[in-house]
Design a protein around this motif. Sequence first.
Motif, mmCIF file in Angstrom:
data_model
loop_
_atom_site.group_PDB
_atom_site.id
_atom_site.type_symbol
_atom_site.label_atom_id
_atom_site.label_comp_id
_atom_site.label_asym_id
_atom_site.label_seq_id
_atom_site.Cartn_x
_atom_site.Cartn_y
_atom_site.Cartn_z
ATOM 1 N N SER A 52 0.837 -1.102 -0.073
ATOM 2 C CA SER A 52 0.100 0.031 0.019
ATOM 3 C C SER A 52 0.658 1.331 0.084
ATOM 4 O O SER A 52 2.023 1.171 0.539
ATOM 5 N N LYS A 53 0.240 2.357 -0.392
ATOM 6 C CA LYS A 53 1.184 3.719 -0.693
ATOM 7 C C LYS A 53 0.551 4.567 0.931
ATOM 8 O O LYS A 53 -0.403 4.257 1.420
ATOM 9 N N VAL A 73 0.810 -10.063 12.689
ATOM 10 C CA VAL A 73 1.163 -9.075 11.739
ATOM 11 C C VAL A 73 2.726 -8.512 11.681
ATOM 12 O O VAL A 73 2.958 -8.336 12.767
ATOM 13 N N ARG A 74 3.314 -8.442 10.524
ATOM 14 C CA ARG A 74 4.723 -7.639 10.551
ATOM 15 C C ARG A 74 4.813 -6.920 9.202
ATOM 16 O O ARG A 74 4.088 -6.884 8.246
ATOM 17 N N VAL A 75 5.808 -6.145 9.351
ATOM 18 C CA VAL A 75 6.094 -5.218 8.013
ATOM 19 C C VAL A 75 7.401 -5.623 7.456
ATOM 20 O O VAL A 75 8.339 -5.768 8.190
ATOM 21 N N LEU A 76 7.182 -5.848 6.184
ATOM 22 C CA LEU A 76 8.617 -6.092 5.415
ATOM 23 C C LEU A 76 9.206 -4.848 4.797
ATOM 24 O O LEU A 76 10.524 -4.982 4.822
ATOM 25 N N GLU A 77 8.352 -3.984 4.602
ATOM 26 C CA GLU A 77 9.081 -2.454 4.094
ATOM 27 C C GLU A 77 8.230 -1.488 4.421
ATOM 28 O O GLU A 77 7.116 -1.544 4.500
ATOM 29 N N GLY A 78 8.788 -0.400 4.797
ATOM 30 C CA GLY A 78 8.097 0.827 5.196
ATOM 31 C C GLY A 78 7.432 0.794 6.793
ATOM 32 O O GLY A 78 8.098 0.111 7.521
ATOM 33 N N GLU A 79 6.579 1.557 7.064
ATOM 34 C CA GLU A 79 6.211 1.792 8.168
ATOM 35 C C GLU A 79 4.651 1.912 8.448
ATOM 36 O O GLU A 79 3.698 2.473 7.735
ATOM 37 N N ILE A 80 3.868 1.156 9.320
ATOM 38 C CA ILE A 80 2.371 1.438 9.708
ATOM 39 C C ILE A 80 2.033 1.466 11.028
ATOM 40 O O ILE A 80 2.860 1.131 11.947
ATOM 41 N N LEU A 81 0.960 2.057 11.126
ATOM 42 C CA LEU A 81 0.270 2.063 12.509
ATOM 43 C C LEU A 81 -0.626 0.918 12.664
ATOM 44 O O LEU A 81 -1.781 0.818 11.656
ATOM 45 N N ASP A 82 -0.544 -0.032 13.426
ATOM 46 C CA ASP A 82 -1.317 -1.096 13.486
ATOM 47 C C ASP A 82 -2.163 -1.062 14.661
ATOM 48 O O ASP A 82 -1.915 -0.761 15.684
ATOM 49 N N VAL A 83 -3.552 -1.455 14.331
ATOM 50 C CA VAL A 83 -4.543 -1.300 15.340
ATOM 51 C C VAL A 83 -5.199 -2.679 15.636
ATOM 52 O O VAL A 83 -5.742 -3.183 14.773
ATOM 53 N N ALA A 84 -5.681 -2.678 16.903
ATOM 54 C CA ALA A 84 -6.598 -3.966 17.208
ATOM 55 C C ALA A 84 -7.617 -3.331 18.003
ATOM 56 O O ALA A 84 -7.179 -2.821 18.929
ATOM 57 N N VAL A 85 -8.911 -3.716 17.927
ATOM 58 C CA VAL A 85 -9.872 -3.248 18.620
ATOM 59 C C VAL A 85 -10.546 -4.475 19.214
ATOM 60 O O VAL A 85 -10.839 -5.538 18.607
ATOM 61 N N ASP A 86 -10.727 -4.504 20.758
ATOM 62 C CA ASP A 86 -11.141 -5.796 21.446
ATOM 63 C C ASP A 86 -12.981 -5.540 21.474
ATOM 64 O O ASP A 86 -13.636 -4.701 21.739
ATOM 65 N N LEU A 87 -13.361 -6.777 20.596
ATOM 66 C CA LEU A 87 -14.824 -7.033 20.551
ATOM 67 C C LEU A 87 -15.268 -8.143 21.178
ATOM 68 O O LEU A 87 -16.270 -8.609 21.060
ATOM 69 N N PHE A 120 -4.726 -1.098 9.850
ATOM 70 C CA PHE A 120 -3.722 -0.644 9.601
ATOM 71 C C PHE A 120 -3.465 0.725 8.697
ATOM 72 O O PHE A 120 -4.482 0.756 7.786
ATOM 73 N N SER A 121 -2.850 1.775 8.998
ATOM 74 C CA SER A 121 -2.661 2.723 8.140
ATOM 75 C C SER A 121 -1.172 2.880 7.737
ATOM 76 O O SER A 121 -0.184 2.571 8.566
ATOM 77 N N VAL A 122 -1.028 3.393 6.717
ATOM 78 C CA VAL A 122 0.283 3.656 6.214
ATOM 79 C C VAL A 122 0.971 4.689 6.383
ATOM 80 O O VAL A 122 0.492 5.761 6.085
ATOM 81 N N LEU A 123 2.087 4.588 7.228
ATOM 82 C CA LEU A 123 2.644 6.158 7.516
ATOM 83 C C LEU A 123 4.062 6.387 6.856
ATOM 84 O O LEU A 123 4.420 7.635 6.640
ATOM 85 N N SER A 124 4.544 5.503 5.990
ATOM 86 C CA SER A 124 5.733 5.793 5.087
ATOM 87 C C SER A 124 5.192 5.767 3.784
ATOM 88 O O SER A 124 4.064 5.681 3.524
ATOM 89 N N GLU A 125 6.087 6.234 2.858
ATOM 90 C CA GLU A 125 5.754 6.379 1.395
ATOM 91 C C GLU A 125 5.047 5.013 0.577
ATOM 92 O O GLU A 125 3.860 5.192 -0.098
#
Length: 182
Positions: A52-53, A73-87, A120-125
């Motif tokens: 993703s961009k 979940v892990r990131v191979l390239e770049g940076e994300i904000l990973d989010v989990a919501v307890d349901l 997740f949201s993508v924080l890097s390019e």
Amino acid sequence: MTIEKTTIQDLVIINPTVFEDSRGYFFESYNQAKFNENGIMYPFIQDNQSFSKRGVIRGLHLQINPFAQAKLVRVLEGEILDVAVDLRKNSATYGQHFSVVLSAANKKQLMVPHGFAHGFSVLSETASVMYKVDQLYSKESERGIRYDDPTLAIDWQLSPEEVIVSEKDLVLPRFDEVDWEF
């Protein structure tokens, strides 16, 4: 490898032991025996990968029983904000969310158990995200919650004009409209 507890029970961050030298680095991203020793007992059966961009928000996604998915979940390239919501309605942290920056640089992983929505949201390019799941995809059990739900009030660390969301995710229900359980 160390397991870091979060503010939500059963939701943990995996910090690998990284061996670096002049050639580069090496680390175990998954070791079933070490996971089991730490009470993480999911039989992962599939790996998924996305690219993703910047500005893309994917989620909040989940599957209900009997096809609920745990995700590593892990990131191979770049940076994300990973989010989990307890349901999990019987949980003391029902309706609460947890977020962590995962990146290729920090090599952290988030272990998201059954009963959570994930996004997740993508924080890097750009970012390449890989995650293991313990259950196959089931269209009939697929559910989600809007990323911009006012009750959850998640800070995706993006400005509103940067946000890119799929049409499918824009029609997801709000948290207060959720009528399914785990």
